[in-house]
Design an enzyme around this catalytic site. Structure first.
Site, PDB file in Angstrom:
ATOM      1  CG  ASN A 156     -40.629  64.234  -2.874  1.00 29.78           C
ATOM      2  OD1 ASN A 156     -41.111  62.834  -3.051  1.00 29.78           O
ATOM      3  ND2 ASN A 156     -39.663  64.752  -2.132  1.00 29.78           N
ATOM      4  CD  GLU A 255     -35.440  55.863   3.658  1.00 25.96           C
ATOM      5  OE1 GLU A 255     -34.887  57.028   4.188  1.00 25.96           O
ATOM      6  OE2 GLU A 255     -35.083  54.875   3.709  1.00 25.96           O
ATOM      7  CB  CYS A 289     -36.751  63.928   2.613  1.00 23.09           C
ATOM      8  SG  CYS A 289     -38.536  63.316   2.173  1.00 23.09           S
ATOM      9  CD  GLU A 463     -36.610  53.647   0.329  1.00 20.34           C
ATOM     10  OE1 GLU A 463     -36.288  54.373  -0.013  1.00 20.34           O
ATOM     11  OE2 GLU A 463     -37.408  53.041   0.506  1.00 20.34           O
TER      12      GLU A 463
END
Ligand code: SIN
Length: 485
Positions: A156, A255, A289, A463
């Site tokens: 994505n 993640e 997400c 991150e």
């Protein structure tokens, strides 16, 4: 692919130890908007993955011995090249992933920003001194790179999810191996081409592209020479990978999936909330997400919000991401469309109402209409599952306690958003939401300086930001004794 100006950015071999590796078999990379085969990419496997790990291991000593300044200079070159080639990188991204070209350009800027940011932040890896319990000792803390980092990244964000991990790793002095999604390998390979041009030494950044997800995944999670594994993707796959990492006790950061609530209180600025919901929901056709998954609207503003939101969604232009003015591109595959359609159909069967859209779009079999559902309850499939598509379920609520309970009633906790102008409520809700990231009167929360990551089953580690660098560093305690005369 004729639209790409710098043809050298179009690579179809894996990049290992500073060279391009062919293999005997190939797989197709296709444009999700048209189904057209863009190119064939060499299908690497376990052997190439092991080679890449070996290369990263061999390169580690020299790369970690460089000063942060030296690493930063090379990373800065890499950043400059990404910006210089932003249009071509965005074209490649749109062609293989589908998101509209303007959005793809935004992703390249976003990815490059991590490289720029960590090139600088690497210079601020400070240690510590700690007062010792006795006078003849000194306690010093130093930070060192964890070692070889392996990663698996999703389709994505084919550029930014690699950049966010690799930039932190390289700045910390680690070397890096990535297996990008096979649906979108071209962006990763173009990044490797630019890393090479930037002067990043052989073996420091390796890209292995291949369809053997299980076999290559096992190498990347179980190889004894890999110190850390990092993944962005679904919670289900993340759990499996964490289990695999256990055999060599790797440091992991994950993640994983989300189910972001977007809460609009009676006292919100409704126009700002509509704008925020549009940006957060329909970005990348909902395939993010941190995309809004459930929109909770307090009863006092339900009608106003719903009407304005419906008007905004109805104005979206759907089509091929390379066409000017398109805001909603295709979904990644027709299977993904089937999944979203099923969530809508199952929820409608349980009483949800289709206010807008609610079906496949005539643009092609990978397109789904931007959709708004009302009369939704928090236990319907569309609210329980991560939608990963352009569908907005609207759920009405009465008060703050009720909405907090509904918003937190899920196993994941990545991003949440809410709109309110009541300062007391802002603090209560911000603290009450069980999520790693909270947008308050703001829907665009991702940037290089901020810690991106979730709690609960949305993963571990962060991150971006100074916290993101810590994930690639080990703390070493030095105890000096015998200092008395
Ligand atoms: C993701 O979908 O995991 C990334 C979204 C972002 O970085 O904003």
């Amino acid at each position: 692919m004729q639209q790409i100006k710098d043809n050298q950015l179009l690579k179809t071999f894996s990049y290992i130890d500073g060279s391009w590796h062919s293999s005997e078999s190939f797989f197709n990379v296709s444009n999700p908007a048209t189904g057209e085969v863009l190119t064939q990419v060499c299908n690497a496997g376990i052997a190439e993955t092991e080679l890449a790990v070996k290369a990263a291991k061999n390169a580690l000593k020299k790369w970690s011995a460089k000063s942060a300044n030296e690493r930063g200079t090379l990373m800065r070159n890499w950043f400059n090249l990404m910006i210089q080639h932003q249009d071509d990188l965005a074209r490649i991204l749109t062609l293989e992933q589908g998101k509209p070209f303007a959005e793809a350009k935004g992703e390249i800027g976003y990815g490059a920003a991590f490289v720029e940011w960590f090139a600088e932040e690497g210079k601020r890896v400070y240690g510590d001194t700690i007062p010792a319990p006795s006078g003849d000792k000194r306690i010093v803390v130093v930070k060192q790179p964890v070692g070889v980092v392996a990663s698996i990244t999703p389709w994505n964000f084919p550029n930014a999810m690699i950049a966010r991990k690799a930039a932190a790793a390289l700045a910390a002095g680690c070397t890096f191996v990535v297996r990008p999604a096979t649906l979108t390998p071209l962006s990763a390979l173009a990044m490797a081409e630019l890393a090479e041009r930037a002067g990043i030494p052989a073996g420091v950044f390796n890209v292995v592209v291949g369809e053997d997800a299980a076999g290559m995944g096992k190498v990347l999670t179980q190889h004894p020479d890999i110190a850390k594994f990092t993944f962005t993707g679904s919670t289900a796959i993340g759990k499996l990978l964490i289990e695999q990492c256990a055999s060599t006790v790797k440091k992991v950061s994950m993640e994983l999936g989300g189910n972001a609530p977007f809460i609009v209180f009676d006292d919100a600025d409704i126009d700002a909330a509509v704008e925020g919901a549009m940006a957060s929901k329909y970005r990348n056709a909902g395939q993010t997400c941190v995309c809004t998954n459930r929109i909770f609207v307090q009863n006092g503003v339900l009608e106003e919000f719903t009407e304005k939101f419906k008007t905004a969604v109805a104005s979206l232009t759907i089509g091929d991401g390379m066409t000017d003015g398109v805001q909603i591109g295709p979904m990644i595959s027709s299977n993904a469309v089937d999944g979203v359609d099923k969530l809508v159909t199952d929820s409608v069967a349980l009483g949800a109402k289709v206010l807008l859209g609610g079906q496949r779009d005539s643009a092609g079999n990978t397109f789904y209409q931007p959709t708004v559902l009302t009369n939704v309850s928090n236990d319907m499939p569309i609210a329980r599952d991560e939608i990963f598509g352009p569908v907005s379920p609207i759920i009405a609520f009465d008060d703050e306690d009720q909405v907090l309970e509904m918003a937190n009633d899920c196993e994941v906790g990545l991003a949440a958003y809410f709109y309110s102008r009541d300062i007391g409520r802002v603090w209560r809700v911000a603290e009450g939401l069980e999520y790693g990231m909270v947008g308050i009167n703001e829907a665009m929360i991702s940037n290089a300086a901020a810690p991106f990551g979730g709690i609960k089953q949305s993963g571990s580690g962060r991150e971006g930001s100074k916290y993101g660098l810590d994930d690639y560093l080990e703390i070493k305690y030095l105890c000096m004794g015998g200092l008395n005369k």
